[in-house]
Scaffold this active site. Structure first.
Site, short mmCIF file in Angstrom:
data_model
loop_
_atom_site.label_atom_id
_atom_site.label_comp_id
_atom_site.label_asym_id
_atom_site.label_seq_id
_atom_site.Cartn_x
_atom_site.Cartn_y
_atom_site.Cartn_z
N TYR A 1 2.95 6.23 15.92
CA TYR A 1 1.25 5.36 16.09
C TYR A 1 -0.12 6.00 16.22
CZ TYR A 1 -2.52 1.75 15.65
OH TYR A 1 -3.96 1.65 15.64
N ASN B 1 -6.95 -0.69 5.90
CA ASN B 1 -7.03 -1.59 7.65
C ASN B 1 -5.53 -1.68 7.38
OD1 ASN B 1 -7.92 -2.89 9.29
ND2 ASN B 1 -6.63 -4.83 8.38
N VAL C 1 0.73 -1.06 0.49
CA VAL C 1 -0.12 0.40 0.19
C VAL C 1 0.89 1.47 -0.34
CG1 VAL C 1 -1.88 -0.58 0.44
CG2 VAL C 1 -0.24 0.00 3.02
N LYS D 1 -3.03 8.15 12.87
CA LYS D 1 -3.65 7.00 12.72
C LYS D 1 -4.95 8.52 13.36
CE LYS D 1 -4.37 3.19 13.06
NZ LYS D 1 -4.72 2.33 11.49
N ALA E 1 -9.37 -4.25 19.48
CA ALA E 1 -9.53 -5.57 18.84
C ALA E 1 -8.10 -6.84 19.12
CB ALA E 1 -9.56 -5.31 17.51
N ALA E 2 -8.20 -7.61 19.45
CA ALA E 2 -6.92 -8.79 19.20
C ALA E 2 -7.31 -9.43 18.27
CB ALA E 2 -8.01 -9.82 20.52
#
Length: 304
Positions: free
Chosen positions: A168, A103, A77, A172, A200-201
């Site tokens: 990060y 994602n 990407v 984000k 989420a895990a």
């Protein structure tokens, strides 16, 4: 009303595992043709997987075994040329692009003091520029068909902050800014743009969650929110938090504020009026830069 994506074409990046895999499986189960994109590497993206049984290929196999339609794609990407080629292959196969879920992501956690600039650039490149590359590649096609649904993947780290994730969190947060602008530009073209803030895990969080938390935060519990945000009746310019079966909207708010005239506009005057300036019991209706300008100038004129 049952959401049906039959005949729609969806591209999901980073779909070889975790959230992306869950999104891809959920979309395919409801009739979408899915491009399962994943470069297929380790958690920190240092070892791309070039074996036949790539993560993307395994997800495609799951989808087709259940009667769905999907193809694997290994575009990086961060490489706009590769991304453009991926979208071209999807258009050749199915003739349109209806949904893009950005994602793909990596982690390079470290306190800001210890983080390297190279790692900072890499994280921003994957999360932010990866989303930019993919969105740019589908944008004109969505305008031409007067329909499109784009989902960014943001994070609580970007909205609220989290120790050790300056790179990060910055990336984000930037995705929320990108969403805000594209939602405005896309709305008259039939394009709606939203953001998902998942807890989420996944393999990116496996080292910090115990088994009970991992079960509660399984990716499959989040994908319903993703599907809603890329559905025909989705809102736009919305950040949806999701995790452990909980869904909540996050918003950036602005207090009503107060006008300070020229002769009372010192730092000391701001300090004196701080309770009023920071009073969130009175909110501004600001939802764009244009609205903010209108509010500020209007307040100045009303006190002149």
């Amino acid at each position: 009303m049952t959401l049906d994506f039959t005949g729609q074409v969806a591209v999901v990046t980073g779909a070889g595992g975790g959230l992306g895999r869950a999104h891809a499986l959920a979309l395919a189960a409801r009739g979408a043709h899915v491009v399962v994109n994943d470069i297929g590497g380790s958690r920190d993206d240092t070892s791309p997987d070039s074996t036949p049984n790539t993560p993307a290929a395994c997800v495609v196999a799951e989808i087709t075994a259940r009667g769905g339609s999907a193809v694997a794609d290994y575009a990086d990407v961060t490489d706009h040329t590769q991304v453009t080629a991926m979208i071209g292959r999807a258009l050749t196969a199915w003739g349109r692009i209806d949904i893009l879920i950005n994602n793909a992501g990596i982690l390079r956690d470290a306190s800001f003091r210890n983080a390297t600039l190279d790692d900072f650039r890499t994280v921003v490149d994957v999360h932010l520029m990866g989303a930019v590359n993919c969105t740019k590649a589908v944008w004109e096609h969505m305008i031409a068909q007067q329909y499109g649904r784009i989902l960014m993947t943001t994070s609580a780290s970007g909205i609220y902050g989290n120790f050790g994730q300056a790179n990060y969190g910055a990336a984000k947060s930037a995705l929320v800014g990108l969403m805000n602008v594209l939602a405005i530009e896309g709305e008259p073209k039939g394009i709606r743009v939203n953001a998902l803030a998942p807890l989420a895990a996944t393999r990116m969080t496996e080292s910090i969650l115990d088994s009970a938390a991992a079960e509660a935060l399984r990716p499959e519990a989040i994908s319903p929110g993703a599907l809603f945000l890329v559905s025909p009746d989705a809102p736009t310019k919305t950040v949806l938090g999701a995790g452990a079966g909980v869904f909540a909207v996050s918003e950036m708010r602005e207090s009503r504020g107060c006008f300070l005239p020229d002769d009372a506009r010192t730092p000391e005057d701001i300090a004196a009026h701080w309770p009023q300036i920071s009073d969130f019991s009175r909110l501004s209706s600001t939802d764009s830069t244009t609205a903010q300008i209108r509010n500020y100038v209007g307040m100045q004129k009303s006190t002149a």
